[in-house]
Design an enzyme around this catalytic site. Structure first.
Site, PDB file in Angstrom:
ATOM      1  N   ASP A  79      -5.611  -6.790   4.897  1.00  0.00           N
ATOM      2  CA  ASP A  79      -5.069  -5.508   5.073  1.00  0.00           C
ATOM      3  C   ASP A  79      -5.333  -4.943   6.248  1.00  0.00           C
ATOM      4  OD1 ASP A  79      -4.619  -2.809   4.350  1.00  0.00           O
ATOM      5  OD2 ASP A  79      -6.221  -2.550   2.895  1.00  0.00           O
ATOM      6  N   SER A  99       0.730  -1.247   0.022  1.00  0.00           N
ATOM      7  CA  SER A  99      -0.035  -0.174   0.005  1.00  0.00           C
ATOM      8  C   SER A  99       0.939   1.104   0.016  1.00  0.00           C
ATOM      9  CB  SER A  99      -0.970   0.187   1.026  1.00  0.00           C
ATOM     10  OG  SER A  99      -1.225   1.321   1.512  1.00  0.00           O
ATOM     11  N   MET A 121     -12.728   3.065   0.066  1.00  0.00           N
ATOM     12  CA  MET A 121     -13.015   3.387   1.626  1.00  0.00           C
ATOM     13  C   MET A 121     -14.170   4.418   1.270  1.00  0.00           C
ATOM     14  SD  MET A 121      -9.814   2.026   3.520  1.00  0.00           S
ATOM     15  CE  MET A 121      -9.000   2.337   2.210  1.00  0.00           C
ATOM     16  N   MET A 138     -10.355  -6.947   6.493  1.00  0.00           N
ATOM     17  CA  MET A 138      -9.783  -5.839   7.042  1.00  0.00           C
ATOM     18  C   MET A 138      -9.251  -6.346   8.468  1.00  0.00           C
ATOM     19  SD  MET A 138      -9.603  -3.090   5.048  1.00  0.00           S
ATOM     20  CE  MET A 138      -8.707  -2.218   6.260  1.00  0.00           C
ATOM     21  N   HIS A 150      -8.456   0.110  -3.499  1.00  0.00           N
ATOM     22  CA  HIS A 150      -9.530  -0.353  -2.259  1.00  0.00           C
ATOM     23  C   HIS A 150     -10.201   0.810  -1.822  1.00  0.00           C
ATOM     24  CE1 HIS A 150      -9.263  -1.137   2.565  1.00  0.00           C
ATOM     25  NE2 HIS A 150     -10.510  -1.290   1.840  1.00  0.00           N
ATOM     26  N   MET A 171      -9.826   7.168   0.280  1.00  0.00           N
ATOM     27  CA  MET A 171     -10.772   7.474   1.246  1.00  0.00           C
ATOM     28  C   MET A 171     -11.359   8.825   1.038  1.00  0.00           C
ATOM     29  SD  MET A 171      -8.262   6.308   4.418  1.00  0.00           S
ATOM     30  CE  MET A 171      -7.081   5.258   4.451  1.00  0.00           C
ATOM     31  N   HIS A 231      -1.243  -1.333  -4.253  1.00  0.00           N
ATOM     32  CA  HIS A 231      -2.633  -1.189  -3.527  1.00  0.00           C
ATOM     33  C   HIS A 231      -2.750   0.458  -3.312  1.00  0.00           C
ATOM     34  CE1 HIS A 231      -5.643  -2.636  -0.431  1.00  0.00           C
ATOM     35  NE2 HIS A 231      -5.220  -1.516   0.127  1.00  0.00           N
ATOM     36  N   ASP A 245      -5.424   3.203  -1.648  1.00  0.00           N
ATOM     37  CA  ASP A 245      -6.259   3.416  -0.755  1.00  0.00           C
ATOM     38  C   ASP A 245      -7.010   4.691  -0.985  1.00  0.00           C
ATOM     39  OD1 ASP A 245      -6.238   1.177   1.279  1.00  0.00           O
ATOM     40  OD2 ASP A 245      -3.952   1.758   1.383  1.00  0.00           O
TER      41      ASP A 245
HETATM   42  C1  DX5 Z   1      -6.090   1.195   5.897  1.00  0.00           C
HETATM   43  C2  DX5 Z   1      -5.653   0.868   4.582  1.00  0.00           C
HETATM   44  C3  DX5 Z   1      -4.448   0.117   4.316  1.00  0.00           C
HETATM   45  C4  DX5 Z   1      -3.255   0.552   4.879  1.00  0.00           C
HETATM   46  C5  DX5 Z   1      -2.357  -0.453   5.378  1.00  0.00           C
HETATM   47  O1  DX5 Z   1      -7.291   1.400   6.133  1.00  0.00           O
HETATM   48  O2  DX5 Z   1      -6.644   0.088   4.055  1.00  0.00           O
HETATM   49  O3  DX5 Z   1      -4.318  -0.278   3.156  1.00  0.00           O
HETATM   50  O4  DX5 Z   1      -2.362   1.200   4.213  1.00  0.00           O
HETATM   51  O5  DX5 Z   1      -1.353  -0.053   6.182  1.00  0.00           O
HETATM   52  P1  DX5 Z   1      -0.430  -0.736   7.138  1.00  0.00           P
HETATM   53  O6  DX5 Z   1       0.115  -2.059   6.537  1.00  0.00           O
HETATM   54  O7  DX5 Z   1       0.457  -0.097   7.874  1.00  0.00           O
HETATM   55  O8  DX5 Z   1      -1.366  -1.212   8.286  1.00  0.00           O
HETATM   56 ZN    ZN Z   2      -6.324  -0.844   1.991  1.00  0.00          ZN
END
Ligand code: DX5
Ligand code: ZN
Length: 219
Positions: free
Chosen positions: A172, A8, A66, A134, A64, A35, A31, A33
């Site tokens: 994740d 990520s 969110m 998750m 991903h 948000m 990956h 993210d």
């Molecule tokens: C958190 C994200 C993850 C995040 C994971 O909500 O979906 O992808 O980047 O980071 P680590 O590996 O540091 O938990």
């Molecule tokens: Zn993620």
């Protein structure tokens, strides 16, 4: 497919994304993210940045989402990403959404927050290319791995076997050299790792070290 590692970029240097992705040539996917400050209390990046990054990354992108209302926004991500994950807690019509993502040629994936059980969604498995469990509450990198999610990984793998589907099982959140074996033993085969990879002196060596640990645990 065997073990896959999908770093990520959330905890990478976001001002130098293309360079940061070039540091992980051994990764299977990148990956990203997304948000929206509504589904989770954080705001990251969206389609224009992902489109730009896609032109520089040698690996396919694993988005991903969110976000609220993935039914509306996810299909556009499927045009530029190899895999698109929506959260089932936010989706209004997950079956229709998974079909729309696949119709764009991307892999369709459904994510579950730590408190969301897999059993109510068993019948959806044939519609999905991947399930994301998750292992932290979504929203931030660098959180502690939640062991309470391990039984759900096991259940998800059992349900996939029962249905005879080839669905990938991604984890994740808090995945590191310390926690990856537990996830692989429980049945996960696709591993997101953010801070573990980007806080390492050599991120690519960390990708390979994580892969080796997961492969060992699967044997
Ligand atoms: C958190 C994200 C993850 C995040 C994971 O909500 O979906 O992808 O980047 O980071 P680590 O590996 O540091 O938990
Ligand atoms: Zn993620």
């Amino acid at each position: 497919m065997g073990i896959q590692i999908t770093p990520s970029i959330l905890n990478a240097d976001l001002s130098r994304l293309a360079d940061e992705v070039a540091r992980i040539p051994s990764a299977d996917w990148v990956h990203v993210d997304v948000m929206d400050n509504h589904f989770v209390p954080n705001l990251t990046l969206g389609l224009p940045v992902i489109e730009a990054l896609g032109k520089h990354a040698s690996q396919p992108l694993d988005a991903h989402l969110m976000i609220e209302d993935p039914d509306r926004w996810a299909p556009a991500y499927a045009e530029v990403c190899g895999s698109v994950t929506f959260h089932v807690e936010a989706a209004k019509a997950p079956v229709r959404l998974a079909r729309e993502i696949r119709a764009q040629g991307a892999r369709a994936s459904m994510a579950l927050k730590p408190a969301t059980p897999i059993e109510p969604y068993e019948a959806l498995l044939p519609e999905l290319d991947m399930v994301l469990i998750m292992t932290v509450e979504p929203g931030f990198g660098g959180q502690k791995f939640l062991d309470l999610c391990l039984p759900k990984i096991r259940t998800a793998r059992e349900l996939m076997r029962k249905h005879g589907v080839e669905t990938w099982l991604q984890v994740d959140g808090g995945v590191s050299l310390e926690t990856i074996e537990r996830c692989a033993e429980a049945g996960a085969d696709v591993f997101v790792a953010g801070s573990a990879v980007y806080s390492a002196d050599d991120p690519d060596a960390m990708v390979e070290a994580l892969r080796a640990k997961a492969e060992q645990a699967q044997d």
